[in-house]
Motif scaffolding. Structure first.
Motif, PDB file in Angstrom:
ATOM      1  N   ALA A 167     -21.507  22.255 -69.244  1.00 30.74           N
ATOM      2  CA  ALA A 167     -21.450  23.696 -69.207  1.00 30.74           C
ATOM      3  C   ALA A 167     -22.773  24.290 -69.570  1.00 30.74           C
ATOM      4  CB  ALA A 167     -20.252  24.289 -70.252  1.00 30.74           C
ATOM      5  N   GLY A 168     -23.638  23.765 -70.596  1.00 30.39           N
ATOM      6  CA  GLY A 168     -25.003  24.414 -70.755  1.00 30.39           C
ATOM      7  C   GLY A 168     -25.753  24.393 -69.369  1.00 30.39           C
ATOM      8  N   ALA A 169     -25.708  23.271 -68.857  1.00 31.62           N
ATOM      9  CA  ALA A 169     -26.620  23.089 -67.787  1.00 31.62           C
ATOM     10  C   ALA A 169     -26.072  24.286 -66.674  1.00 31.62           C
ATOM     11  CB  ALA A 169     -26.632  21.839 -67.051  1.00 31.62           C
TER      12      ALA A 169
ATOM     13  N   GLN B 197     -18.815  29.676 -56.962  1.00 33.95           N
ATOM     14  CA  GLN B 197     -19.242  28.712 -55.940  1.00 33.95           C
ATOM     15  C   GLN B 197     -20.625  28.262 -56.254  1.00 33.95           C
ATOM     16  OE1 GLN B 197     -17.396  27.100 -53.615  1.00 33.95           O
ATOM     17  NE2 GLN B 197     -15.691  28.540 -53.460  1.00 33.95           N
ATOM     18  N   GLY B 198     -21.683  29.083 -56.447  1.00 33.51           N
ATOM     19  CA  GLY B 198     -22.860  28.638 -56.842  1.00 33.51           C
ATOM     20  C   GLY B 198     -22.862  27.754 -58.295  1.00 33.51           C
ATOM     21  N   GLN B 199     -22.283  28.390 -59.119  1.00 30.16           N
ATOM     22  CA  GLN B 199     -22.019  27.677 -60.344  1.00 30.16           C
ATOM     23  C   GLN B 199     -21.280  26.199 -60.418  1.00 30.16           C
ATOM     24  OE1 GLN B 199     -20.880  29.924 -63.815  1.00 30.16           O
ATOM     25  NE2 GLN B 199     -21.117  31.724 -62.611  1.00 30.16           N
ATOM     26  N   LEU B 200     -20.149  26.158 -59.390  1.00 28.21           N
ATOM     27  CA  LEU B 200     -19.713  24.750 -59.089  1.00 28.21           C
ATOM     28  C   LEU B 200     -20.589  24.010 -58.492  1.00 28.21           C
ATOM     29  CD1 LEU B 200     -16.591  23.550 -59.281  1.00 28.21           C
ATOM     30  CD2 LEU B 200     -16.691  24.507 -57.045  1.00 28.21           C
ATOM     31  N   ALA B 201     -21.279  24.233 -57.589  1.00 26.65           N
ATOM     32  CA  ALA B 201     -22.323  23.661 -56.900  1.00 26.65           C
ATOM     33  C   ALA B 201     -23.244  23.070 -57.970  1.00 26.65           C
ATOM     34  CB  ALA B 201     -22.732  24.270 -55.745  1.00 26.65           C
ATOM     35  N   VAL B 202     -23.967  23.696 -58.526  1.00 24.95           N
ATOM     36  CA  VAL B 202     -24.745  23.354 -59.556  1.00 24.95           C
ATOM     37  C   VAL B 202     -24.300  21.935 -60.547  1.00 24.95           C
ATOM     38  CG1 VAL B 202     -26.001  23.724 -61.663  1.00 24.95           C
ATOM     39  CG2 VAL B 202     -26.422  25.041 -59.471  1.00 24.95           C
TER      40      VAL B 202
ATOM     41  N   SER C  79     -14.416  29.882 -75.006  1.00 25.00           N
ATOM     42  CA  SER C  79     -15.705  29.593 -75.720  1.00 25.00           C
ATOM     43  C   SER C  79     -15.886  28.267 -76.168  1.00 25.00           C
ATOM     44  CB  SER C  79     -15.573  30.396 -76.833  1.00 25.00           C
ATOM     45  OG  SER C  79     -14.670  30.275 -77.746  1.00 25.00           O
ATOM     46  N   ASP C  80     -14.880  27.419 -76.359  1.00 20.19           N
ATOM     47  CA  ASP C  80     -15.103  25.950 -76.782  1.00 20.19           C
ATOM     48  C   ASP C  80     -15.132  24.925 -75.560  1.00 20.19           C
ATOM     49  OD1 ASP C  80     -15.190  23.482 -78.339  1.00 20.19           O
ATOM     50  OD2 ASP C  80     -13.047  23.997 -79.029  1.00 20.19           O
ATOM     51  N   ALA C  81     -16.198  24.347 -75.237  1.00 15.69           N
ATOM     52  CA  ALA C  81     -16.008  23.259 -74.129  1.00 15.69           C
ATOM     53  C   ALA C  81     -14.943  22.318 -74.475  1.00 15.69           C
ATOM     54  CB  ALA C  81     -17.278  22.817 -73.863  1.00 15.69           C
ATOM     55  N   GLY C  82     -14.976  21.883 -75.787  1.00 15.61           N
ATOM     56  CA  GLY C  82     -13.882  20.935 -76.182  1.00 15.61           C
ATOM     57  C   GLY C  82     -14.612  19.463 -76.315  1.00 15.61           C
TER      58      GLY C  82
ATOM     59  N   PRO D 142     -24.834  32.542 -76.468  1.00 16.63           N
ATOM     60  CA  PRO D 142     -23.754  33.142 -77.164  1.00 16.63           C
ATOM     61  C   PRO D 142     -22.366  32.867 -76.649  1.00 16.63           C
ATOM     62  CG  PRO D 142     -25.193  34.344 -75.272  1.00 16.63           C
ATOM     63  CD  PRO D 142     -25.675  32.993 -75.433  1.00 16.63           C
ATOM     64  N   HIS D 143     -21.804  32.077 -77.415  1.00 20.21           N
ATOM     65  CA  HIS D 143     -20.482  31.602 -76.982  1.00 20.21           C
ATOM     66  C   HIS D 143     -19.506  32.376 -76.853  1.00 20.21           C
ATOM     67  CE1 HIS D 143     -21.452  26.953 -78.341  1.00 20.21           C
ATOM     68  NE2 HIS D 143     -22.254  27.456 -77.401  1.00 20.21           N
ATOM     69  N   ALA D 144     -19.546  33.771 -77.135  1.00 24.17           N
ATOM     70  CA  ALA D 144     -18.590  34.785 -76.934  1.00 24.17           C
ATOM     71  C   ALA D 144     -18.654  35.334 -75.721  1.00 24.17           C
ATOM     72  CB  ALA D 144     -18.324  35.493 -78.181  1.00 24.17           C
ATOM     73  N   SER D 145     -19.878  35.193 -74.918  1.00 24.09           N
ATOM     74  CA  SER D 145     -20.186  35.742 -73.710  1.00 24.09           C
ATOM     75  C   SER D 145     -19.289  35.435 -72.810  1.00 24.09           C
ATOM     76  CB  SER D 145     -21.648  35.662 -73.360  1.00 24.09           C
ATOM     77  OG  SER D 145     -21.557  34.245 -73.157  1.00 24.09           O
ATOM     78  N   GLN D 146     -19.058  36.219 -71.709  1.00 32.23           N
ATOM     79  CA  GLN D 146     -18.473  35.982 -70.595  1.00 32.23           C
ATOM     80  C   GLN D 146     -19.116  35.090 -69.452  1.00 32.23           C
ATOM     81  OE1 GLN D 146     -15.350  37.196 -69.591  1.00 32.23           O
ATOM     82  NE2 GLN D 146     -15.113  36.016 -67.870  1.00 32.23           N
ATOM     83  N   ASP D 147     -20.418  34.899 -69.715  1.00 29.39           N
ATOM     84  CA  ASP D 147     -21.079  33.779 -68.856  1.00 29.39           C
ATOM     85  C   ASP D 147     -20.819  32.513 -69.333  1.00 29.39           C
ATOM     86  OD1 ASP D 147     -22.273  35.550 -67.036  1.00 29.39           O
ATOM     87  OD2 ASP D 147     -24.125  36.110 -68.112  1.00 29.39           O
ATOM     88  N   TRP D 148     -20.948  32.337 -70.679  1.00 27.68           N
ATOM     89  CA  TRP D 148     -20.684  30.956 -71.409  1.00 27.68           C
ATOM     90  C   TRP D 148     -19.313  30.693 -70.911  1.00 27.68           C
ATOM     91  CZ3 TRP D 148     -22.189  26.820 -72.648  1.00 27.68           C
ATOM     92  CH2 TRP D 148     -21.693  25.689 -73.092  1.00 27.68           C
ATOM     93  N   ARG D 149     -18.316  31.536 -71.245  1.00 27.45           N
ATOM     94  CA  ARG D 149     -16.968  31.269 -70.756  1.00 27.45           C
ATOM     95  C   ARG D 149     -16.647  30.636 -69.439  1.00 27.45           C
ATOM     96  NH1 ARG D 149     -13.117  33.154 -74.870  1.00 27.45           N
ATOM     97  NH2 ARG D 149     -11.751  33.850 -72.984  1.00 27.45           N
ATOM     98  N   ASP D 150     -17.234  31.410 -68.610  1.00 25.89           N
ATOM     99  CA  ASP D 150     -17.117  30.975 -67.007  1.00 25.89           C
ATOM    100  C   ASP D 150     -17.663  29.562 -66.873  1.00 25.89           C
ATOM    101  OD1 ASP D 150     -15.870  33.388 -66.435  1.00 25.89           O
ATOM    102  OD2 ASP D 150     -17.833  34.247 -65.415  1.00 25.89           O
TER     103      ASP D 150
END
Length: 206
Positions: free
Chosen positions: A94-96, A107-112, A83-86, A151-159
């Protein structure tokens, strides 16, 4: 211009074919903005700001050593979820990734994410992740110099954080290579650029 990926997204801005394409006009869910953290204008646009790894080589090396080069992207993401980008730079990256591609495959997230890193390294755009993300008129989820609430606790943010780390540490090749631009498949801006490929809901160019 980048179009949004979800039904809740804003409509993309009109593309001017004579102008250099922008990276993002339209994004994912911007309806969750409540109390966005503020980022100073000088910080956001400083092209000389260090990237996330600067000043942290030992930390980066340690993380890289813990990831098997033979691991799949999913395995690398599972290892690096947090949840912490560091750092501020990784928070921007990570926000983008989160707002532009959280509904995409890994793979799509990695490409972006890699498009942002490619821009920062290109010499044609600000040389930091935050500089690229907060460059004027690039991402419509940016409001001034802030992002909507995440929401930093969300799975989407952690991914998204995990993918940002993978991009930053160059732990997995991008399926779209050296792409510098992308837009959603549902728009046709007519860019006179070299098309790299299509992945999920995005079309990538260089």
């Amino acid at each position: 211009m980048i179009a949004a990926l979800t039904a809740s997204s804003v409509a993309p801005a009109q593309v001017n074919p004579a102008a250099e394409p922008l990276i993002a006009e339209g994004s994912n869910d911007v309806s969750i903005a409540v109390e966005p953290a503020q980022l100073g204008a000088e910080e956001a646009t400083d092209p000389l700001a260090p990237t996330a790894g600067d000043g942290q080589p030992q930390v980066a090396d340690q993380v890289a050593d813990e990831i098997s080069p033979d691991a799949t992207l999913a395995e690398k993401v599972a290892k690096l979820r947090s949840s912490d980008a560091g750092s501020r730079e990784l928070e921007c990256l990570a926000g983008a990734i989160y707002f532009e591609s959280k509904s995409e495959s890994l793979q799509g997230q990695l490409a972006v994410g890699q498009v942002i890193a490619n821009r920062a390294a290109s010499g044609r755009f600000p040389s930091s992740y935050c500089g690229v993300v907060y460059q004027r008129s690039q991402f419509s989820f940016v409001r001034g110099h802030s992002m909507p609430y995440i929401p930093h606790a969300s799975q989407d943010w952690r991914d998204a954080v995990a993918v940002a780390k993978i991009v930053d540490l160059q732990l997995h090749p991008s399926p779209m290579g050296k792409a510098l631009f992308f837009h959603a498949r549902r728009v046709s801006p007519g860019w006179k650029l070299t098309r790299v490929g299509t992945l999920g809901n995005h079309v990538f160019y260089r």
